[in-house]
Design a protein around this motif. Structure first.
Motif, mmCIF file in Angstrom:
data_model
loop_
_atom_site.group_PDB
_atom_site.id
_atom_site.type_symbol
_atom_site.label_atom_id
_atom_site.label_comp_id
_atom_site.label_asym_id
_atom_site.label_seq_id
_atom_site.Cartn_x
_atom_site.Cartn_y
_atom_site.Cartn_z
ATOM 1 N N LYS A 135 0.833 -1.203 0.000
ATOM 2 C CA LYS A 135 0.000 0.000 0.000
ATOM 3 C C LYS A 135 0.868 1.253 0.000
ATOM 4 C CE LYS A 135 -3.795 2.270 2.449
ATOM 5 N NZ LYS A 135 -3.155 3.582 2.421
ATOM 6 N N ALA A 136 1.954 1.236 0.795
ATOM 7 C CA ALA A 136 2.845 2.390 0.840
ATOM 8 C C ALA A 136 3.490 2.627 -0.524
ATOM 9 C CB ALA A 136 3.923 2.174 1.913
ATOM 10 N N GLU A 137 3.875 1.554 -1.207
ATOM 11 C CA GLU A 137 4.479 1.690 -2.544
ATOM 12 C C GLU A 137 3.472 2.271 -3.526
ATOM 13 O OE1 GLU A 137 5.084 0.614 -6.591
ATOM 14 O OE2 GLU A 137 3.844 -0.700 -5.342
ATOM 15 N N ALA A 138 2.218 1.808 -3.445
ATOM 16 C CA ALA A 138 1.172 2.322 -4.339
ATOM 17 C C ALA A 138 0.867 3.789 -4.026
ATOM 18 C CB ALA A 138 -0.090 1.470 -4.199
ATOM 19 N N ASP A 139 0.890 4.158 -2.739
ATOM 20 C CA ASP A 139 0.632 5.553 -2.353
ATOM 21 C C ASP A 139 1.714 6.476 -2.901
ATOM 22 O OD1 ASP A 139 -1.657 4.864 -1.041
ATOM 23 O OD2 ASP A 139 -0.746 4.796 0.956
ATOM 24 N N MET A 140 2.983 6.050 -2.804
ATOM 25 C CA MET A 140 4.080 6.871 -3.328
ATOM 26 C C MET A 140 3.934 7.087 -4.832
ATOM 27 S SD MET A 140 6.006 7.804 -0.797
ATOM 28 C CE MET A 140 4.468 7.890 0.160
ATOM 29 N N GLU A 141 3.529 6.046 -5.528
ATOM 30 C CA GLU A 141 3.346 6.167 -6.982
ATOM 31 C C GLU A 141 2.180 7.094 -7.305
ATOM 32 O OE1 GLU A 141 2.823 3.278 -10.914
ATOM 33 O OE2 GLU A 141 3.016 2.399 -8.910
ATOM 34 N N TYR A 196 8.872 11.295 -4.750
ATOM 35 C CA TYR A 196 7.890 10.220 -4.635
ATOM 36 C C TYR A 196 8.247 9.030 -5.530
ATOM 37 C CZ TYR A 196 4.786 13.348 -2.017
ATOM 38 O OH TYR A 196 4.240 14.177 -1.070
ATOM 39 N N GLU A 197 8.736 9.333 -6.743
ATOM 40 C CA GLU A 197 9.118 8.246 -7.653
ATOM 41 C C GLU A 197 10.275 7.419 -7.075
ATOM 42 O OE1 GLU A 197 9.980 10.027 -11.389
ATOM 43 O OE2 GLU A 197 7.868 10.280 -11.961
ATOM 44 N N ASP A 198 11.270 8.111 -6.503
ATOM 45 C CA ASP A 198 12.402 7.409 -5.898
ATOM 46 C C ASP A 198 11.935 6.549 -4.717
ATOM 47 O OD1 ASP A 198 14.051 8.601 -7.721
ATOM 48 O OD2 ASP A 198 14.756 10.188 -6.361
ATOM 49 N N ALA A 199 11.043 7.119 -3.898
ATOM 50 C CA ALA A 199 10.527 6.371 -2.745
ATOM 51 C C ALA A 199 9.730 5.153 -3.202
ATOM 52 C CB ALA A 199 9.666 7.286 -1.874
ATOM 53 N N SER A 200 8.955 5.314 -4.283
ATOM 54 C CA SER A 200 8.170 4.202 -4.806
ATOM 55 C C SER A 200 9.068 3.074 -5.306
ATOM 56 C CB SER A 200 7.269 4.687 -5.947
ATOM 57 O OG SER A 200 6.555 3.612 -6.519
ATOM 58 N N LYS A 201 10.162 3.450 -6.011
ATOM 59 C CA LYS A 201 11.101 2.434 -6.512
ATOM 60 C C LYS A 201 11.784 1.706 -5.357
ATOM 61 C CE LYS A 201 12.123 4.748 -10.911
ATOM 62 N NZ LYS A 201 13.180 5.441 -11.707
ATOM 63 N N GLN A 202 12.175 2.455 -4.331
ATOM 64 C CA GLN A 202 12.837 1.836 -3.189
ATOM 65 C C GLN A 202 11.906 0.863 -2.457
ATOM 66 O OE1 GLN A 202 14.327 5.029 -0.766
ATOM 67 N NE2 GLN A 202 15.816 5.714 -2.282
ATOM 68 N N LEU A 203 10.643 1.273 -2.306
ATOM 69 C CA LEU A 203 9.677 0.389 -1.654
ATOM 70 C C LEU A 203 9.402 -0.854 -2.496
ATOM 71 C CD1 LEU A 203 7.125 2.954 -0.192
ATOM 72 C CD2 LEU A 203 8.421 1.265 1.113
ATOM 73 N N LEU A 204 9.356 -0.673 -3.825
ATOM 74 C CA LEU A 204 9.125 -1.813 -4.704
ATOM 75 C C LEU A 204 10.274 -2.825 -4.595
ATOM 76 C CD1 LEU A 204 7.432 -3.180 -6.881
ATOM 77 C CD2 LEU A 204 8.651 -1.823 -8.604
#
Length: 286
Positions: free
Chosen positions: A245-251, A266-274
């Motif tokens: 959910k956190a990864e989807a929220d960042m995206e 946000y994109e960097d955070a989404s990639k890191q979470l993924l």
């Protein structure tokens, strides 16, 4: 001493002596026997029967014979460990029966094995087509081991490029309703940690017949009351769902903002979470 009582005493003595001598010979005497060990096993059993029933003879002579056979068996095992020639002479050699999907008829004849018997042994290994076999060998114990061709082998995690965590031996931390401290120490955990796990399941230690902790730290239990269904802990699935959910929220945040710096963050955070989710997936869904 009455004859019936003498037979009982002699039999009990034979059982005790045979038990300790078999322990001395090791596990191979009670699993897959070599030719010499097979002969030794038969002879030792006959001698034990002689000690028990032949009341007209001196029973200690049977014990001496038992000791001699055990000494010879131990000596032969030592010789086989030290010498390859001795192993080949005293035991059967391994023989290749199938190579590249082709039966080696000469080896089959040497082992006095028919084609029907070979196919039956392959079927015991869940192999029904000879063409699927890369290699089949009869070991010295008489068992036949089979290697399937690469395209017929089951897919593994390595074939699929999936990284799986290293497995460790599950340790029993509760047995017969009692906590075992040594396995808990080996896991680096305490009784308080175990009690917390049991409280999450709504259980007491006395309710558990057997409790094991696996390499991921998960506790599985078998209860005395077999009809009671044990609820599963949801800690890991919940953590996995939270990370997704956190990864989807960042995206979503990166798509909704117009600020370039915020979008990049946000994109960097989404990639890191993924990446984190993909790395932890085997642990959280294993």
């Amino acid at each position: 001493m009455p004859l019936w009582l003498e037979v009982i005493v002699r039999t009990l003595c034979a059982v005790v002596v045979l038990f300790f001598l078999t322990r001395l010979l090791g596990k191979r005497q009670v699993s897959q026997l070599s030719l010499f060990e097979y002969i030794t096993g038969i002879t030792i059993g006959s001698l034990a029967a002689y000690i028990s029933m032949d009341t007209e003879k001196n029973w200690f002579l049977g014990l001496i014979a038992l000791a001699v056979w055990v000494a010879v068996s131990l000596g032969s095992e030592w010789l086989q460990i030290k010498s390859k020639k001795a192993r080949d002479f005293m035991d059967f050699k391994s023989a290749v029966l199938v190579k590249d999907g082709k039966i080696l008829e000469e080896n089959l004849k040497k082992e006095r094995l028919s084609s029907d018997e070979l196919l039956a042994e392959l079927r015991k290994k869940d192999v029904f087509r000879l063409a699927d076999v890369e290699f089949a060998m009869m070991e010295s114990s008489g068992t036949i081991n089979v290697l399937l061709k690469k395209e017929n082998q089951p897919l593994t995690a390595k074939d699929l490029g999936i990284i799986v965590p290293q497995q460790k031996e599950p340790l029993a931390v509760i047995m017969d309703g009692k906590v075992l401290d040594e396995p808990l120490d080996n896991l680096g955990q305490t009784r308080g940690w175990l009690q917390g796990k049991l409280e999450l399941l709504g259980l007491n230690t006395e309710d558990v017949f057997l409790g094991q902790v696996d390499s991921y730290g998960d506790l599985t239990v078998d209860l005395y009351a077999d009809k009671i269904k044990v609820p599963e802990l949801q800690e890991k699935p919940q953590l996995y769902a939270t990370l997704k959910k956190a990864e989807a929220d960042m995206e979503l945040f990166s798509l909704s903002t117009q600020n370039k710096e915020a979008k990049q963050m946000y994109e960097d955070a989404s990639k890191q979470l993924l990446e984190m989710v993909q790395t932890l997936k085997p642990y959280l869904q294993g």
